[in-house]
Design a protein around this motif. Sequence first.
Motif, PDB file in Angstrom:
ATOM      1  N   ILE A  30      58.807  -3.980 -15.953  1.00  0.00           N
ATOM      2  CA  ILE A  30      58.067  -2.718 -15.920  1.00  0.00           C
ATOM      3  C   ILE A  30      58.357  -1.973 -17.208  1.00  0.00           C
ATOM      4  CG2 ILE A  30      57.715  -0.547 -14.682  1.00  0.00           C
ATOM      5  CD1 ILE A  30      56.954  -2.817 -12.981  1.00  0.00           C
ATOM      6  N   VAL A  31      57.355  -1.327 -17.789  1.00  0.00           N
ATOM      7  CA  VAL A  31      57.594  -0.457 -18.933  1.00  0.00           C
ATOM      8  C   VAL A  31      57.273   0.967 -18.506  1.00  0.00           C
ATOM      9  CG1 VAL A  31      55.258  -0.644 -19.926  1.00  0.00           C
ATOM     10  CG2 VAL A  31      57.198  -0.110 -21.404  1.00  0.00           C
ATOM     11  N   ILE A  32      58.072   1.926 -18.971  1.00  0.00           N
ATOM     12  CA  ILE A  32      57.827   3.331 -18.670  1.00  0.00           C
ATOM     13  C   ILE A  32      57.579   4.063 -19.988  1.00  0.00           C
ATOM     14  CG2 ILE A  32      60.309   3.858 -18.573  1.00  0.00           C
ATOM     15  CD1 ILE A  32      59.557   5.952 -16.390  1.00  0.00           C
ATOM     16  N   GLU A 129      54.657  -6.405 -17.190  1.00  0.00           N
ATOM     17  CA  GLU A 129      53.590  -6.800 -16.278  1.00  0.00           C
ATOM     18  C   GLU A 129      52.926  -5.591 -15.634  1.00  0.00           C
ATOM     19  OE1 GLU A 129      55.066 -10.190 -13.707  1.00  0.00           O
ATOM     20  OE2 GLU A 129      56.879  -9.683 -14.808  1.00  0.00           O
ATOM     21  N   ALA A 130      53.602  -4.434 -15.665  1.00  0.00           N
ATOM     22  CA  ALA A 130      53.064  -3.207 -15.089  1.00  0.00           C
ATOM     23  C   ALA A 130      53.704  -2.035 -15.819  1.00  0.00           C
ATOM     24  CB  ALA A 130      53.350  -3.136 -13.592  1.00  0.00           C
ATOM     25  N   ILE A 157      47.745  -4.439 -20.099  1.00  0.00           N
ATOM     26  CA  ILE A 157      48.538  -4.149 -18.908  1.00  0.00           C
ATOM     27  C   ILE A 157      47.625  -3.477 -17.882  1.00  0.00           C
ATOM     28  CG2 ILE A 157      50.533  -2.881 -17.993  1.00  0.00           C
ATOM     29  CD1 ILE A 157      51.815  -3.166 -20.753  1.00  0.00           C
ATOM     30  N   LYS A 158      47.300  -4.186 -16.833  1.00  0.00           N
ATOM     31  CA  LYS A 158      46.294  -3.742 -15.869  1.00  0.00           C
ATOM     32  C   LYS A 158      46.873  -2.849 -14.776  1.00  0.00           C
ATOM     33  CE  LYS A 158      43.159  -6.328 -17.870  1.00  0.00           C
ATOM     34  NZ  LYS A 158      42.121  -5.688 -18.706  1.00  0.00           N
ATOM     35  N   GLN A 159      48.150  -3.022 -14.440  1.00  0.00           N
ATOM     36  CA  GLN A 159      48.759  -2.271 -13.348  1.00  0.00           C
ATOM     37  C   GLN A 159      49.503  -1.065 -13.910  1.00  0.00           C
ATOM     38  OE1 GLN A 159      50.047  -5.267 -10.027  1.00  0.00           O
ATOM     39  NE2 GLN A 159      50.822  -6.055 -11.955  1.00  0.00           N
ATOM     40  N   SER A 197      47.347   4.362  -9.318  1.00  0.00           N
ATOM     41  CA  SER A 197      47.524   5.586  -8.527  1.00  0.00           C
ATOM     42  C   SER A 197      48.130   6.686  -9.378  1.00  0.00           C
ATOM     43  CB  SER A 197      48.437   5.316  -7.317  1.00  0.00           C
ATOM     44  OG  SER A 197      49.731   4.951  -7.769  1.00  0.00           O
ATOM     45  N   PHE A 198      48.046   7.921  -8.860  1.00  0.00           N
ATOM     46  CA  PHE A 198      48.763   9.073  -9.410  1.00  0.00           C
ATOM     47  C   PHE A 198      49.786   9.496  -8.368  1.00  0.00           C
ATOM     48  CE2 PHE A 198      44.962   9.157 -11.932  1.00  0.00           C
ATOM     49  CZ  PHE A 198      45.317   9.734 -13.142  1.00  0.00           C
TER      50      PHE A 198
END
Length: 619
Positions: A30-32, A129-130, A157-159, A197-198
Amino acid sequence: MSVAMTSNIKTDKELTIDNCQLSIKEDMNIVIVGHVDHGKSTIIGRLLADTGSLPKGKLEHVKETCRKNSKPFEYAFLLDALKEEQAQGITIDIARCFFKTKKRNYIILDSPGHIEFLKNMITGASRAEAALLVIDASEGIRENSRRHGYMLSMLGIKQVTVLINKMDLINYDLDVYKKVAYNFSKFLKKIDMNVTSFIPVSGLKGDNIAFSSKNMDWYKGKTVLEMLDNFKTGRKLTDKPFRMPVQGVYKFTKDGDTRRIIAGTVMSGKLKVGDEVIFYPSGKKSKVKSIEAFNKDKQIMSEAGSATGFTLEEQIYITRGEVASILNEQKPRITSRIRTNIFWLGKEPMIKNKKYYFKLGTAKVSVKLEKIISVMNSSTLEHKNKEKIEKYEVAECILKLDRAIAFDLTQDIVQMSRFVLVDDYKISGGGIICEDLEDKETWVRDKVLIRDNKWEKSWISPMERAEIYNQTPALILITGTKKEDKKSIAKALEKKLVKDGKIAYFLGIGNLLYGVDADKRNEIENNKVESLRKLAEVAKIILDAGLILIVTATELSQADLNIIKTAISSENIETIWIGERVTTDIKYNLLIPSTYKLEGAAAKIKVLLQDKGIIFKPW
């Protein structure tokens, strides 16, 4: 600054007992991302603390340190291992940390949001991946928020879930949340990005991070942890064609160990002992003899995400940057011209005819901007027709690489399509490859792949020939201007080598034109590329027989040399320029001034061959 892409580090798979059945936890990257001070590190700190993923006593130690320094505790400090980061209060590099839920092991990449460190974000996001994109509810959408959204979209990155953070600062106001979510949704729709989503959150208070918030009973959606577990993992990469960019080839000699281990990280697919692998762009192939792993039991298979090494049944010369694939699976694209979408971050604009460096996987080649198709401002989405690409602009353009590389398109294997651009030793941009375009070597490369597939191998290996002949096969290209006496130097070299007991042969171009190609002489004389290809094919046969072949040609260019290198492995070619003034762009191995006499020139070339290990060096 390191320009290497972030490694796809995987935690060891964890075995758990669930209803008496053995299960293996999934791994996920995951990337933030988000604007500076919008709370990314605080959210990660919360995730680590609330999932019990911190080392024992870590939380208490950080709280005690803050108390001693009369500093209010922040969850972000759990990530700030560097004193410099704590002093400045900003994240300045990619922080990789690990946490677990009941479903998965997560590797979360805290990607910098400060405008000066934005360039690092491409590196951090390259394996994700998200993504979680953080926006401060009290401060609202900033330019970097839009840039990050565009960059995530461009990287495929689609997700993506948007976290509207610091809801506690606006008293958990539903209307403010709706306004920020609505405005950012409008922007994302313009770049064709669908957000999963938000989520309204407070990293400081822990609202909707691991547990549903009592302060926002109007929100009925998932928490951040629940949303992460709801993301689909990229484990389907194991079902895609095998790809492993070669990081290096390692040889061990202790206790008679003769293994040559080809090492790298598997980007997609699976590799098993006995598989026939083919390396691109060279087209060399062999069978997998063993799969090696450090301090692990014997392996029979390696799959996507694994750092691995393997040995081959037949030893072949492979270099860093090649891509290992499995024969008869979908092959990667190979070319030196590509249509790309790039995001430019350099202080100086990207311009035509300037040399940059292009890095994809382990390949690094020089590159020039050939054509700009369109330019867009990543924040305002304004399109312009321009002749240069300036900071924070996105461009669709054509890049010309110095040599062909192997890659895949985004729709096939996105990890093999992402690249970074380096200017003045700094990452200055990055993007994805949209299309492979024909280059001057495309048709030659296609013929070579067919040739190598049909090639009948001798029972005598190249290594056996080299041992018997006491030499390594090589093509010696002697070039220079028309006035230089290249043929005499070539013949003097041939005579010197043969007298030394070497098996060498001088081949004049005329021998080819008036012999093998006598029926097509006029056609080939007027087609330099075809002439070079035919020469390379004859040279391939002679080198396969273990000989040293000497050839002369007038004013070879780098493009000419690339044609020859497409048909013959570059490690078998040595290029010598005769004369003081180099009149082409060729990258030569040795320059010999015109003042050298024949014997002196031949002796100098012989020293080069000895230094390169082509012939024996007696001292």
